[in-house]
Design an enzyme around this catalytic site. Structure first.
Site, short mmCIF file in Angstrom:
data_model
loop_
_atom_site.label_atom_id
_atom_site.label_comp_id
_atom_site.label_asym_id
_atom_site.label_seq_id
_atom_site.Cartn_x
_atom_site.Cartn_y
_atom_site.Cartn_z
N ASN A 160 0.85 -1.19 0.00
CA ASN A 160 0.00 0.00 0.00
C ASN A 160 0.89 1.24 0.00
OD1 ASN A 160 0.55 0.74 2.89
ND2 ASN A 160 -0.46 -1.23 3.23
N LYS A 218 10.08 -16.06 -10.70
CA LYS A 218 9.31 -14.98 -11.28
C LYS A 218 8.24 -15.54 -12.21
CE LYS A 218 9.61 -10.86 -14.17
NZ LYS A 218 10.46 -10.00 -14.99
N ASP A 222 -4.65 -10.60 12.33
CA ASP A 222 -5.12 -9.31 12.82
C ASP A 222 -4.30 -8.95 14.05
OD1 ASP A 222 -6.53 -7.14 13.90
OD2 ASP A 222 -8.42 -7.84 13.05
N LYS A 266 -12.38 -4.67 17.14
CA LYS A 266 -11.03 -5.08 17.52
C LYS A 266 -10.85 -5.18 19.03
CE LYS A 266 -9.58 -4.61 13.19
NZ LYS A 266 -9.09 -5.69 12.34
#
Length: 397
Positions: free
Chosen positions: A208, A286, A304, A341
């Site tokens: 990200n 690859k 998590d 959470k």
């Protein structure tokens, strides 16, 4: 900050002992007085003359020195310092500390003191990772011993990994934090930061846009308030801060293991942008384009980490803080995340492309806790970190 402070520096036996010479110089530049204790093994790497010349003081080394011990020198040395620093702290020296040995001047000083102690470990990577060393580290942490490093890198033995002694300026920063009279002095705080990279093949990965900037500034702000900070970072764009204990990881699973190893802590702040998914069977070679169509990637959910720590039945940190990067219904989604959470606070922000926050220098957050949602104005990430660190200090007071 170090003017008029007295540092008792114990130099252990290892090739990293040469860094202790630069450390003495850096401390004296900042006005600190350095009283050196050179172990017998340390004297195999640096000479008493060089240590004494840089410290401007006598070097102590013999537990049975008639002149010194006529005045109970080992007791006086251990009590007169503002901080005891062990650099390098070898595996053997840390083992003797953990077991309470007192068979030479250094170990006797460490056993006879009620002064805070900071150690800078240095050893071969296998020695650092050995179960016996990790048990000793856990004992020392439980006894309130502070740590700076070790760092990852190349070693004199030719191997690579964790075990390099922290650099002198990193140790100076840790000393300044240890001696700071900030509200977080004596508190141990875990901070996660940066993205994680989940491999697809040797050259591709799922990631990200997180730069790690907010986690880094938060770790700096917490250290400035006197906290002992454990910093677990993925492959971030920004370098980790000086003066904190740094653990570098790549994947979510590696981050979870590093977090578990860092416990117990007084507070855990999860600023990392952990990838939600990983490829089940990453290719060892690859992957090539073929005429047969697109490759099939089977994804699995990553652990998590926030929920794991927030829902610990025993040993849960007193304060667990999560971050929520959202693009829609920010407060609603973050509030639901906090409940799901089981964490105490959620720091939520809008990371939609128009805000420029993800990877940028500013942030605009909403702090969500049991009392509700508190909007903060847009400000630099350093200002956000300083404000959040102050709130954390208030919560742990």
């Amino acid at each position: 900050m170090l003017a008029s402070k007295n540092i008792l520096l114990i130099i252990g036996g290892g090739i990293a002992a040469f860094k202790a010479l630069d450390l003495i110089r850096r401390l004296r530049e900042r006005g600190a007085a350095v009283t050196p204790v050179l172990t017998r093994a340390g004297a195999e790497f640096v000479t008493p003359l060089s240590v004494s010349a840089l410290a401007g003081r006598k070097v102590f080394g013999d537990l049975f020195d008639l002149t010194d011990e006529a005045e109970m020198g080992h007791i006086e040395l251990s009590r007169s310092a503002d901080l005891i620093v062990v650099a390098p702290a070898t595996a053997d020296l840390m083992a003797r500390m953990a077991q309470g040995h007192a068979d030479d001047l250094a170990s006797t000083l460490l056993l006879a003191t009620d002064t805070p102690v900071l150690v800078a470990p240095a050893m071969n990577v296998r020695m650092w990772q050995h179960a016996a060393t990790q048990r000793n580290i856990a004992v020392l942490r439980g006894d309130g011993i502070g740590f700076v490093g070790p760092n990852d890198g190349d070693m004199a033995c030719g191997e690579h990994g964790p075990g390099r002694m922290a650099e002198p300026l990193e140790i100076v920063t840790a000393i300044e934090a240890a001696l700071a009279d900030g509200p977080l002095r004596g508190k141990r705080v875990l901070v996660t930061s940066g993205p994680t990279h989940e491999p697809i093949d040797p050259v591709r990965y799922i990631a990200n846009r997180s730069s790690g900037a907010q986690g880094t500034t938060l770790a700096q702000a917490l250290a400035a308030l006197g906290a002992e900070v454990v910093f677990v970072t993925g492959p971030a764009d920004v370098p980790p801060p000086d003066g904190v204990e740094v653990h570098r990881v790549e994947t979510a699973q590696e981050m979870l293991e590093a977090v578990k190893a860092a416990l117990p802590v007084d507070a855990a702040i999860f600023a990392a942008a952990v990838a939600d998914w990983r490829v089940v069977s990453a290719s060892a070679s690859k992957m090539k384009k073929t005429k047969g169509g697109l490759p099939q990637l089977d994804l699995a959910e990553n652990p998590d980490i926030l929920a794991h720590v927030a829902q610990m039945p025993q040993g849960r940190p007193a304060l667990v803080v999560g971050f929520a990067a959202e693009t829609d219904d920010v407060v609603e989604n973050a509030t639901a995340k906090r409940a799901r959470k089981g964490c105490d606070w959620i720091v939520a922000n809008d990371v939609s492309a128009a805000t420029g926050i993800m990877g940028g220098t500013e942030n605009a957050v909403t702090l969500i806790n049991a009392a509700g949602a508190e909007d903060w104005p847009r400000m630099g990430k350093r200002e956000v970190a300083a404000r959040l660190a102050e709130r954390i200090a208030q919560a742990l007071a």
